[in-house]
Design an enzyme around this catalytic site. Structure first.
Site, PDB file in Angstrom:
ATOM      1  N   GLY A 252       0.554  -1.170  -0.324  1.00  0.00           N
ATOM      2  CA  GLY A 252       0.302  -0.263  -0.249  1.00  0.00           C
ATOM      3  C   GLY A 252       1.281   0.775   0.491  1.00  0.00           C
ATOM      4  N   ALA A 253       1.445   1.414  -0.404  1.00  0.00           N
ATOM      5  CA  ALA A 253       3.101   2.058  -0.321  1.00  0.00           C
ATOM      6  C   ALA A 253       2.514   3.458  -1.737  1.00  0.00           C
ATOM      7  CB  ALA A 253       4.464   1.794  -1.117  1.00  0.00           C
ATOM      8  N   ASN A 254       2.217   3.908  -2.115  1.00  0.00           N
ATOM      9  CA  ASN A 254       0.965   4.307  -3.065  1.00  0.00           C
ATOM     10  C   ASN A 254       0.600   5.579  -2.734  1.00  0.00           C
ATOM     11  OD1 ASN A 254      -1.221   2.568  -2.919  1.00  0.00           O
ATOM     12  ND2 ASN A 254      -1.955   4.549  -3.805  1.00  0.00           N
ATOM     13  N   SER A 255      -0.152   6.074  -1.058  1.00  0.00           N
ATOM     14  CA  SER A 255      -0.419   7.256  -0.394  1.00  0.00           C
ATOM     15  C   SER A 255      -0.470   6.880   0.802  1.00  0.00           C
ATOM     16  CB  SER A 255      -2.185   6.867  -0.588  1.00  0.00           C
ATOM     17  OG  SER A 255      -2.754   5.670  -0.457  1.00  0.00           O
ATOM     18  N   GLY A 256      -1.573   7.994   1.335  1.00  0.00           N
ATOM     19  CA  GLY A 256      -1.092   8.147   3.182  1.00  0.00           C
ATOM     20  C   GLY A 256       0.415   7.658   3.896  1.00  0.00           C
TER      21      GLY A 256
ATOM     22  N   GLY B 164       1.906   4.300   3.481  1.00  0.00           N
ATOM     23  CA  GLY B 164       2.719   3.882   2.812  1.00  0.00           C
ATOM     24  C   GLY B 164       3.372   4.907   1.895  1.00  0.00           C
TER      25      GLY B 164
ATOM     26  N   SER C 205      -4.678  -2.190  14.646  1.00  0.00           N
ATOM     27  CA  SER C 205      -5.516  -0.607  15.196  1.00  0.00           C
ATOM     28  C   SER C 205      -6.244  -0.973  16.252  1.00  0.00           C
ATOM     29  CB  SER C 205      -6.697  -0.013  13.864  1.00  0.00           C
ATOM     30  OG  SER C 205      -7.640   0.755  14.658  1.00  0.00           O
TER      31      SER C 205
ATOM     32  N   TYR D 259     -14.040  -3.950  10.235  1.00  0.00           N
ATOM     33  CA  TYR D 259     -12.637  -3.593  10.298  1.00  0.00           C
ATOM     34  C   TYR D 259     -12.179  -3.938  11.460  1.00  0.00           C
ATOM     35  CZ  TYR D 259      -9.550   0.065  10.518  1.00  0.00           C
ATOM     36  OH  TYR D 259      -7.105   0.673   9.921  1.00  0.00           O
TER      37      TYR D 259
END
Length: 281
Positions: A10-14, A16, A139, A164
């Site tokens: 998940g490295a493309n945003s936030g 990550g 979380s 979640y």
């Protein structure tokens, strides 16, 4: 860190992307595991620009597809003989019930089962490293989570926070059972509660639903860089090199729910997860 590599899902945003930039600045070879090629390529260029490093590579990995995960591992093995750090950062929040390409409810499928398969397929390469580290993003929502083995994909009575929470509980149970299995190796594994972070989590990529809520509450959230601090600490600090199987918040070991520290529940989840992803050890 010139000879160390790190895989970040998940490295493309936030968080990550923030983790990618930080680890690249520290001298790691960073492998960005991203689902979408276009978003991944944009993030790759942004990460290189922000970090000033060209030791960043993009490999496509859709954690909602067992086939894609296996293809990612095959491509990675073609170029690398070990994994120094694996950061299981990717996560989804599905307001409406959705399923992965393999028929799993999306949050359990991506947040837990996708990372479960990816980690297990890379275990020998982590053991090959001088000191392998696995970091799993969980979380505080795990505290209200329950694993319903009679309906693990919530086909009845689906609620977003119910789904979640049980996926985040699964993250901790997986981490603790994995730590037990790796206790005689040089690999550690820990999980993280990053805090309330202002990312696109929960925003529908197609419709944009939920974006206005994030915009309204942005001032109350941590930035992605702030939220990534504990994961980066676990990935790089000598202070935690001998710690495994713990849950961290703000760079300190934090308590978990009674269900999250149930060893029998962790073992049961592990066996179920192996069956679901078709993993043969």
């Amino acid at each position: 860190m010139q000879n160390k590599n790190v895989i970040i899902t998940g490295a493309n945003s936030g968080m990550g992307l923030a983790t990618t930039v930080n680890m690249a600045k520290r001298g790691y070879q960073v492998i960005m595991a991203c689902r979408d090629p276009k978003r991944g390529e944009r993030a790759l260029q942004e990460a290189k620009q922000q970090s000033g490093s060209d030791r960043i590579e993009l490999l496509i990995c859709d954690l909602g597809s067992l086939e894609s995960i296996r293809a990612f591992v095959e491509k990675f093995r073609a170029n690398y003989d070990r994994v120094d750090v694996l950061i299981n950062n990717a996560g989804v929040v599905s307001v409406k019930r959705e399923t992965t390409s393999d028929g799993f409810e999306s949050m359990m499928g991506v947040n837990h089962l996708g990372h479960f398969l990816l980690t297990n397929l890379l275990l020998d390469l982590l053991i090959s490293a001088p000191q392998g580290r696995i970091i799993v993003l969980s979380s505080g929502a795990h505290k209200i989570g329950r694993i319903q083995f009679d309906d693990p994909y919530l086909s009845k009575g689906y609620r977003v926070w119910k789904g979640y929470a049980h996926s985040k509980l699964a993250n901790i149970l997986f981490t603790k059972e994995l730590a037990r299995r790796l206790k005689d190796t040089n690999v550690t594994t820990n999980c993280v509660h990053p805090g309330a972070v202002g990312t696109s989590l929960g925003v529908n990529r197609k419709t944009g639903f939920g974006k206005s809520v994030h915009t309204l509450l942005r001032s109350f959230f941590l930035t992605p860089a702030e939220g990534a601090e504990t994961a980066i600490y676990l990935a790089s600090s000598d202070e935690v090199r001998a710690i495994s199987g713990e849950y961290f918040y703000k760079k300190k070991i934090a308590p978990v729910s009674s269900r999250a520290k149930d060893p029998e529940l962790a073992k049961k989840l592990w066996i179920w997860s192996e069956q679901e992803v078709g993993l043969i050890l």
